[in-house]
Design an enzyme around this catalytic site. Structure first.
Site, PDB file in Angstrom:
ATOM      1  N   ASP A 136      42.586  41.647  48.556  1.00  0.00           N
ATOM      2  CA  ASP A 136      42.867  42.679  47.567  1.00  0.00           C
ATOM      3  C   ASP A 136      43.009  44.008  48.308  1.00  0.00           C
ATOM      4  O   ASP A 136      42.844  44.086  49.522  1.00  0.00           O
ATOM      5  CB  ASP A 136      41.784  42.724  46.495  1.00  0.00           C
ATOM      6  CG  ASP A 136      40.411  43.103  47.038  1.00  0.00           C
ATOM      7  OD1 ASP A 136      40.308  43.493  48.213  1.00  0.00           O
ATOM      8  OD2 ASP A 136      39.434  43.004  46.289  1.00  0.00           O
ATOM      9  N   SER A 137      43.299  45.062  47.574  1.00  0.00           N
ATOM     10  CA  SER A 137      43.635  46.335  48.221  1.00  0.00           C
ATOM     11  C   SER A 137      42.494  47.330  48.239  1.00  0.00           C
ATOM     12  O   SER A 137      42.598  48.375  48.878  1.00  0.00           O
ATOM     13  CB  SER A 137      44.814  46.979  47.496  1.00  0.00           C
ATOM     14  OG  SER A 137      44.424  47.346  46.177  1.00  0.00           O
ATOM     15  N   GLY A 138      41.422  47.044  47.510  1.00  0.00           N
ATOM     16  CA  GLY A 138      40.376  48.023  47.289  1.00  0.00           C
ATOM     17  C   GLY A 138      40.548  48.763  45.978  1.00  0.00           C
ATOM     18  O   GLY A 138      39.699  49.567  45.595  1.00  0.00           O
ATOM     19  N   GLY A 139      41.647  48.473  45.263  1.00  0.00           N
ATOM     20  CA  GLY A 139      41.919  49.189  44.026  1.00  0.00           C
ATOM     21  C   GLY A 139      40.881  48.969  42.943  1.00  0.00           C
ATOM     22  O   GLY A 139      40.586  49.878  42.163  1.00  0.00           O
ATOM     23  N   PHE A 140      40.312  47.762  42.868  1.00  0.00           N
ATOM     24  CA  PHE A 140      39.294  47.518  41.843  1.00  0.00           C
ATOM     25  C   PHE A 140      38.092  48.422  42.059  1.00  0.00           C
ATOM     26  O   PHE A 140      37.484  48.902  41.106  1.00  0.00           O
ATOM     27  CB  PHE A 140      38.862  46.056  41.862  1.00  0.00           C
ATOM     28  CG  PHE A 140      37.831  45.718  40.813  1.00  0.00           C
ATOM     29  CD1 PHE A 140      38.196  45.553  39.485  1.00  0.00           C
ATOM     30  CD2 PHE A 140      36.489  45.591  41.139  1.00  0.00           C
ATOM     31  CE1 PHE A 140      37.262  45.257  38.507  1.00  0.00           C
ATOM     32  CE2 PHE A 140      35.536  45.299  40.181  1.00  0.00           C
ATOM     33  CZ  PHE A 140      35.928  45.128  38.860  1.00  0.00           C
TER      34      PHE A 140
ATOM     35  N   GLY B 282      44.265  44.932  36.242  1.00  0.00           N
ATOM     36  CA  GLY B 282      43.722  45.738  35.155  1.00  0.00           C
ATOM     37  C   GLY B 282      43.411  44.967  33.901  1.00  0.00           C
ATOM     38  O   GLY B 282      43.367  45.541  32.809  1.00  0.00           O
TER      39      GLY B 282
ATOM     40  N   ASP C 299      41.946  34.386  40.908  1.00  0.00           N
ATOM     41  CA  ASP C 299      40.699  34.491  41.656  1.00  0.00           C
ATOM     42  C   ASP C 299      39.637  35.035  40.712  1.00  0.00           C
ATOM     43  O   ASP C 299      39.948  35.736  39.746  1.00  0.00           O
ATOM     44  CB  ASP C 299      40.841  35.439  42.854  1.00  0.00           C
ATOM     45  CG  ASP C 299      40.760  36.903  42.427  1.00  0.00           C
ATOM     46  OD1 ASP C 299      39.678  37.503  42.544  1.00  0.00           O
ATOM     47  OD2 ASP C 299      41.778  37.443  41.944  1.00  0.00           O
TER      48      ASP C 299
END
Length: 381
Positions: free
Chosen positions: A95-99, A220, A270
């Site tokens: 993942d990108s770290g966005g969460f 989201g 996931d």
């Protein structure tokens, strides 16, 4: 769809909107629909990597935010990358770290440039931009990477969701430019945002499609909204995503969520639920959820499922699992985690077979009937 750089996706069967396929990466194939066990900190909690592979998992997920804090992306790269460091030889998605942009809202400052965090470990400050997120994922050696995005909790007001959606689109463009320096064979997915507002979801999907990513994620969701809203947003988005590219629903979810989303055309999932619930003594099975903290299992000699291919579900009594969980023995969490990941992989394998046979709706109904019917009552305590 064939990609000469080494990443490709082929749809092999359809049943309504549901489809099976094969993602090809230089590190191996991913059969879809696929559930990706979450390996947040270079480990699927409570599991050996060979166990995870034996369950049928083709790909695992790593977490950019946690791995950049410790041991650090540069250190992982110096040690041979995440595959060598963690012992997983197949494809890895990060993942990108966005969460964490959402979940660590009290510890962050958000600007157009990116996000400045205070570490939840020691309070040290660091910055995550679209460019740095892609750099970190590259250092980790991730085969499939995500653009940096902003995820907002639901419910929320339109102005907040709209601002976030547009910021994520600008970050998608920057992420894509940064990704151009990555080695051939890796892939970058765009992330559709828009909260629970249909026209914003459509706008996001169309804009990302114009950017021509190798795959598309729906982000989201599962952030506070009811399941019906989540499925409605998926159905809203799907007609506006390229059919010939993979569709990934991020952070979802329960077995029932997976069944519903597969029916809408989602290819990848996931979720931490199998491992997190396993650590707390809750198992997923074809009979529904089983809470091993409940005293009703204390004298039950039966296994969870004598027909299961998973030794933890087949060879250990419910009484023993109850005992391990109640006494907080490490083995209890490990065994129930094993049971849960096996169930999720079996659920996806069953979905793939049912789609190929043209009977996915019947399969989903049969699975749900099994949960509703449950198991016979355990012996009296």
């Amino acid at each position: 769809m064939t990609d000469p750089t080494g990443f490709s996706f082929e749809i092999t069967a359809r049943d309504g909107a549901a489809r099976t396929g094969l993602i090809t990466t230089p590190r191996g194939h991913i059969r879809t629909p696929a559930f990706m066990p979450v390996g947040t900190q270079a480990t699927v909690k409570g599991m050996y990597m060979d166990q995870v592979k034996a369950l049928g998992a083709d790909v695992i997920l790593g977490n950019t935010y946690h791995l950049m804090l410790r041991p650090g992306a540069e250190r992982v790269a110096a040690l041979g990358g995440l595959h060598q460091f963690g012992g997983w030889k197949g494809p890895i998605l990060t993942d990108s770290g966005g969460f964490q942009v959402m979940s660590l809202a009290k510890l962050r400052k958000l600007t157009e440039q990116g996000v400045t965090f205070a570490s939840h470990i020691d309070g040290s400050r660091f910055e995550l931009t679209p460019e740095r997120s892609i750099e970190i994922q590259g250092l980790l050696g991730a085969d499939i990477q995500m653009q940096l995005d902003e995820c907002v909790s639901l419910p929320n007001d339109r102005a907040t969701i709209e601002k976030s959606t547009h910021l994520s689109l600008r970050w998608a463009e920057r992420s894509k430019r940064a990704f151009e320096t990555q080695p051939k064979g890796r892939a970058l997915f765009g992330i559709v945002q828009g909260g629970d507002i249909p026209d914003l979801r459509v706008e996001s999907a169309k804009a990302l499609t114009d950017m021509d990513f190798p795959g598309y994620s729906i982000g989201g969701l599962a952030v506070g909204e009811p399941q019906a809203v989540m499925l409605a947003m998926i159905e809203t988005v799907m007609p506006h995503l390229p059919d010939a590219k993979p569709h990934y629903l991020m952070g979802v979810g329960t077995p029932d969520d997976l069944l519903g989303a597969v029916a809408c055309g989602v290819d990848m999932f996931d979720c931490v639920m199998p491992t997190r619930n396993g650590r707390h003594g809750q198992a997923f099975s074809r009979f529904g959820k089983i809470n091993f903290r409940n005293a009703r299992h204390a004298a039950d000699p039966r296994p969870i499922d004598e027909a299961s291919s998973c030794p933890a579900a087949r060879d250990y009594s419910r009484a023993y699992l109850h005992h391990l969980i109640r006494t907080e023995e490490m083995l209890g969490s490990m065994l129930v985690t094993w049971i849960n990941l096996a169930y999720y992989q079996d659920l996806m394998a069953g979905a793939r077979a049912a789609i190929a046979a043209g009977r996915y709706a019947d399969y989903a109904a049969e699975v749900r009937e099994g949960w509703a019917r449950g198991d016979i009552e355990p012996m009296a305590v």
